[in-house]
Design a protein around this motif. Structure first.
Motif, mmCIF file in Angstrom:
data_model
loop_
_atom_site.group_PDB
_atom_site.id
_atom_site.type_symbol
_atom_site.label_atom_id
_atom_site.label_comp_id
_atom_site.label_asym_id
_atom_site.label_seq_id
_atom_site.Cartn_x
_atom_site.Cartn_y
_atom_site.Cartn_z
ATOM 1 N N ASP A 39 0.846 -1.207 0.000
ATOM 2 C CA ASP A 39 0.000 0.000 0.000
ATOM 3 C C ASP A 39 0.874 1.245 0.000
ATOM 4 O OD1 ASP A 39 -2.223 -1.615 0.162
ATOM 5 O OD2 ASP A 39 -2.718 -1.092 2.238
ATOM 6 N N THR A 40 0.447 2.248 -0.768
ATOM 7 C CA THR A 40 1.121 3.537 -0.745
ATOM 8 C C THR A 40 0.511 4.364 0.375
ATOM 9 O OG1 THR A 40 1.542 3.425 -3.118
ATOM 10 C CG2 THR A 40 1.682 5.600 -2.088
ATOM 11 N N LEU A 46 -2.754 8.522 8.403
ATOM 12 C CA LEU A 46 -1.945 8.689 9.607
ATOM 13 C C LEU A 46 -2.619 9.610 10.614
ATOM 14 C CD1 LEU A 46 1.434 9.351 7.770
ATOM 15 C CD2 LEU A 46 0.651 7.178 8.724
ATOM 16 N N LYS A 47 -2.234 9.456 11.864
ATOM 17 C CA LYS A 47 -2.655 10.385 12.919
ATOM 18 C C LYS A 47 -1.481 10.533 13.876
ATOM 19 C CE LYS A 47 -4.662 6.884 15.956
ATOM 20 N NZ LYS A 47 -5.827 6.453 16.693
ATOM 21 N N ASP A 48 -1.523 11.556 14.703
ATOM 22 C CA ASP A 48 -0.475 11.774 15.693
ATOM 23 C C ASP A 48 -0.825 11.056 16.991
ATOM 24 O OD1 ASP A 48 1.066 13.347 14.043
ATOM 25 O OD2 ASP A 48 0.164 15.217 14.724
ATOM 26 N N ARG A 49 0.205 10.513 17.646
ATOM 27 C CA ARG A 49 0.015 9.870 18.938
ATOM 28 C C ARG A 49 1.159 10.304 19.849
ATOM 29 N NH1 ARG A 49 0.449 3.489 20.507
ATOM 30 N NH2 ARG A 49 0.378 3.848 22.729
ATOM 31 N N ALA A 69 4.723 9.983 3.806
ATOM 32 C CA ALA A 69 3.840 10.274 2.667
ATOM 33 C C ALA A 69 4.510 9.856 1.357
ATOM 34 C CB ALA A 69 3.487 11.748 2.639
ATOM 35 N N GLY A 70 3.800 9.029 0.592
ATOM 36 C CA GLY A 70 4.302 8.573 -0.697
ATOM 37 C C GLY A 70 5.126 7.303 -0.639
ATOM 38 N N ASP A 89 9.350 1.798 2.297
ATOM 39 C CA ASP A 89 10.333 1.877 1.224
ATOM 40 C C ASP A 89 9.819 2.844 0.167
ATOM 41 O OD1 ASP A 89 12.645 1.301 -0.151
ATOM 42 O OD2 ASP A 89 12.057 -0.723 -0.733
ATOM 43 N N ASP A 90 10.714 3.346 -0.650
ATOM 44 C CA ASP A 90 10.292 4.169 -1.777
ATOM 45 C C ASP A 90 9.501 3.291 -2.748
ATOM 46 O OD1 ASP A 90 11.537 6.537 -0.934
ATOM 47 O OD2 ASP A 90 13.463 5.877 -1.740
ATOM 48 N N PRO A 91 8.520 3.864 -3.440
ATOM 49 C CA PRO A 91 7.745 3.061 -4.389
ATOM 50 C C PRO A 91 8.613 2.602 -5.557
ATOM 51 C CG PRO A 91 7.113 5.373 -4.525
ATOM 52 C CD PRO A 91 8.062 5.253 -3.385
#
Length: 153
Positions: A39-40, A46-49, A69-70, A89-91
């Motif tokens: 999944d990208t 995302l959320k902050d914790r 992101a990405g 990892d990078d896509p």
């Protein structure tokens, strides 16, 4: 007099303790939903914790949502858990065994062909690719459009 001084000192110590406790927290991005391998990741996932400063993570973790992101998940990321650096990892822009364009440009000369990458690669990565027409294995660099540029790097 002594009682009011004692209360003032006690209140000051409590306030200092609370401020110290608040400043020792770490805010990290965590998945809001389960993210599966391949999944990208985007910021809406995302959320902050908040984690206490003395919390011990098993591995190095990502500290900024901009880093995630990405990126592509390498393994399942569970909601609410910190994201290890080695879990993303990078896509991959070229995939091993899937035909892609190869480009050779030098001066005013431009040659475009088709090749089969012998390994998957991300942008800027050097990969080996087999030219479909000649059968020769050549080395090239993955471009942002998914093509492989060969020749002088």
């Amino acid at each position: 007099m002594k009682t009011s001084l004692l209360c003032t000192v006690t209140a000051a110590v409590i306030v200092a303790t609370i401020q110290t406790a608040l400043s020792e927290e770490r805010i990290l991005p965590v998945p809001a939903v389960t993210i599966y391998p391949g999944d990208t990741i985007n910021e809406s996932m995302l959320k902050d914790r908040t984690f206490p400063e003395n919390y011990r993570f098993r591995t190095a973790v990502v500290e900024s949502p901009r880093v995630l992101a990405g990126k592509t998940a390498r393994r399942t990321l569970l909601p609410g858990e910190p994201v290890p650096l080695n879990a993303v990892d990078d896509p991959k822009l070229v995939t091993r065994g899937v035909q892609t364009g190869i480009v050779f440009e030098e001066g005013g000369l431009s040659i475009i062909g088709v090749g089969i990458p012998l390994q998957s690669g991300t942008m800027g990565e050097t990969v080996q690719v087999k030219n479909v027409d000649s059968g020769r294995v050549i080395t090239g660099r993955v471009q942002s459009d998914g093509r492989i540029r060969i020749g002088i790097q």
